[in-house]
Design a protein around this motif. Structure first.
Motif, short mmCIF file in Angstrom:
data_model
loop_
_atom_site.label_atom_id
_atom_site.label_comp_id
_atom_site.label_asym_id
_atom_site.label_seq_id
_atom_site.Cartn_x
_atom_site.Cartn_y
_atom_site.Cartn_z
N PRO A 213 0.73 -1.29 -0.05
CA PRO A 213 -0.09 -0.28 0.31
C PRO A 213 0.29 1.29 -0.54
N ASN A 214 1.93 1.67 0.61
CA ASN A 214 2.92 2.67 0.29
C ASN A 214 3.40 2.71 -0.52
N GLN A 215 2.91 3.52 -1.72
CA GLN A 215 3.09 3.07 -2.94
C GLN A 215 3.96 3.96 -3.51
N ARG A 216 4.66 4.17 -4.55
CA ARG A 216 6.10 4.95 -4.69
C ARG A 216 6.00 5.80 -6.47
N LYS A 217 6.85 6.96 -6.51
CA LYS A 217 6.26 7.84 -8.20
C LYS A 217 6.97 6.76 -8.97
N LEU A 218 6.85 6.69 -10.35
CA LEU A 218 7.38 6.22 -11.10
C LEU A 218 7.98 7.27 -12.33
N SER A 219 9.53 6.50 -12.37
CA SER A 219 10.00 7.59 -13.58
C SER A 219 9.16 7.64 -15.06
N LYS A 220 8.53 8.95 -15.50
CA LYS A 220 8.55 8.65 -16.71
C LYS A 220 10.08 8.96 -17.88
N LYS A 221 11.09 9.03 -17.67
CA LYS A 221 12.52 9.49 -18.01
C LYS A 221 12.90 7.81 -18.09
N SER A 222 13.30 7.31 -18.72
CA SER A 222 13.87 6.17 -18.35
C SER A 222 15.15 5.90 -18.27
N ILE A 223 15.06 5.14 -16.66
CA ILE A 223 16.30 5.07 -15.83
C ILE A 223 16.45 3.41 -15.95
N ASN A 224 18.22 3.55 -14.95
CA ASN A 224 19.03 2.42 -15.23
C ASN A 224 18.24 1.22 -14.18
N SER A 225 17.09 0.62 -14.22
CA SER A 225 16.61 -0.11 -13.26
C SER A 225 17.11 -1.02 -14.01
N TYR A 226 17.75 -1.27 -14.72
CA TYR A 226 18.26 -3.36 -14.80
C TYR A 226 19.19 -3.11 -14.59
N VAL A 227 20.14 -4.06 -15.23
CA VAL A 227 21.46 -4.82 -15.63
C VAL A 227 21.22 -5.46 -16.56
N ASN A 228 22.74 -4.89 -17.89
CA ASN A 228 23.00 -6.27 -18.85
C ASN A 228 23.56 -6.78 -18.37
N ILE A 229 23.52 -8.38 -18.62
CA ILE A 229 24.42 -9.91 -18.68
C ILE A 229 24.78 -10.78 -19.80
N ILE A 230 25.84 -11.00 -20.50
CA ILE A 230 26.04 -11.46 -21.59
C ILE A 230 26.41 -12.68 -20.86
N PHE A 231 26.25 -13.69 -22.23
CA PHE A 231 27.46 -15.45 -21.00
C PHE A 231 26.53 -16.25 -22.08
N ARG A 232 27.99 -16.96 -22.04
CA ARG A 232 28.22 -18.03 -23.24
C ARG A 232 28.92 -19.49 -22.15
#
Length: 417
Positions: free
Chosen positions: A106-125
């Motif tokens: 119930p304790n909501q927060r404001k999300l950003s309309k601007k794209s931000i680094n909310s993820y991280v990329n990973i490469i594997f093989r």
């Protein structure tokens, strides 16, 4: 003079009532700890497929890596979905409708309309020696050339998660809150399972204390924002108290109102002694509900089944683990008496046609034919099951597997209210 005196008494009454309500809400400041604590570990799989978005925005892939997979690890899932929604110029109201059904906190927060680094990329093989190796973009600059190649540890019996968590790298990310966009860091632990598949989790918990008791708080290790999961444990107790569930501390009952990520506090509500208690944790009366029958305008209520046990299964035709449980549930249904126990299958995010196509022998209902039953029962994983006793109290959760029938028979024969 009499009017002034009465007005004064009224003001005092409302002030005292307001202060009483305020004191029933407790805010506990949280301190971050980088491990799994006493909670059950949870990991997400990295499937052997590539994300076109991650591939387009990334550079610095080693030239000798001819075959590989590149993916996004979502750190703040809701922000990732929201910013992609905005990029596509989709109707924001549709996202908000979905967001309300996803979110449990119930304790909501404001999300950003601007794209931000909310993820991280990973490469594997898999390299020439048959080893799985990966590169994690820890500084989140979309460039793998300044990162090291890592070999994930393989999970085995008696695996030491604490040491692995301690050695795992921190990743930079951005978190959107009511206080603006914050720069944060979180550890990302990448491991290898027995099938040589990569899996990841965020070994991060929070600690606080209340009435001389230490409390550990978790977001579930797959999303760091407490939007979906906000659970705590009190020292020396194994029970996890999920959001909206109740726990007794000393002489009072307290409800978990979740973590406010804007203030980094755990919020508890002290419940008045004379209030009738309903909750989704074991030992409390099940939350009453009504749900419409699938082939009728009539509704059933769990109150209709007083005097017998009820086994409730929240599932979906789209859920592979749920489908694996169907044979054992049907077997248990056939081998027990309806005078002892009733079974209710509640299909979530489903349609009547899909559910009917399975020709299940125990009664089925659509969650959409209820009033927010999924939210009331805090369903965030599937399947989730509840066993309710003859007087309407929850006596067990998540009963499933080959021993389901034996377990149900044990309760039916031995459990005394």
């Amino acid at each position: 003079m009499k009017k002034i005196f009465l007005t004064f008494l009224t003001i005092i009454f409302f002030y005292c009532t307001s202060k009483k309500e305020e004191t029933n809400i407790i805010h506990l400041k949280l301190r971050e700890v980088n491990n799994f604590g006493s909670f059950k570990k949870s990991f997400s799989m990295l499937l052997k497929s590539s994300s076109e978005k991650a591939e387009k925005e990334s550079k610095g892939i080693p030239k000798d890596w001819k075959e590989f997979y590149i993916k996004r690890i979502w750190i703040d899932a809701f922000q990732v979905v929201y910013q992609d929604f905005i990029k596509k110029n989709l109707d924001e109201s549709k996202f908000n409708d979905k967001y309300k059904t996803w979110i449990k906190n119930p304790n909501q927060r404001k999300l950003s309309k601007k794209s931000i680094n909310s993820y991280v990329n990973i490469i594997f093989r898999e390299n020439k020696n048959g080893e799985v190796e990966y590169i994690l973009d820890t500084n989140n600059n979309k460039d793998f050339s300044d990162e090291e190649i890592r070999i994930p540890l393989k999970v085995s019996d008696n695996f030491n998660y604490s040491i692995s968590a301690k050695k795992s790298p921190f990743v930079d990310y951005q978190l959107s809150t009511n206080n603006g966009i914050l720069k944060e860091k979180v550890k990302v632990l990448v491991l290898l399972n027995s099938n040589k598949d990569l899996m990841y989790g965020f070994p991060q918990i929070f600690e606080t204390s209340f009435l001389n008791r230490k409390i550990q708080v978790s977001h579930g290790f797959s999303n760091v924002t407490f939007d979906e999961k906000s659970v705590f444990m009190i020292e020396n107790k194994k029970e996890e108290i999920n959001i909206h569930e109740i726990v007794k501390i000393d002489d009072f009952m307290y409800k978990n109102l979740g973590v406010n990520i804007n203030t980094k506090t755990l919020i508890l509500e002290r419940i008045p002694r004379d209030k009738e208690l309903f909750s989704t944790n074991v030992g409390f009366k099940a939350i009453p509900f009504k749900i419409k029958k699938m082939n009728s305008k009539d509704s059933i209520s769990i109150l209709n089944y007083r005097g017998k046990f009820i086994y409730i299964d929240f599932w979906g035709t789209w859920c592979a683990p749920c489908l694996m449980e169907i044979p054992t549930i049907e077997y248990a249904y056939e081998e027990t008496s309806r005078s002892d126990i009733e079974f209710l299958g509640i299909a979530v995010h489903d349609t009547k046609e899909k559910v009917k196509s399975f020709n299940l022998i125990y009664p089925q209902f659509l969650e959409s034919d209820s009033k927010n039953l999924k939210e009331k029962y805090n369903i965030i994983k599937y399947p989730t099951t509840f066993l309710i006793d003859r007087k309407g109290k929850i006596v067990a959760k998540d009963l499933k597997g080959e021993k389901l029938l034996d377990t149900l028979n044990f309760y039916i024969k031995n459990y005394k209210n």
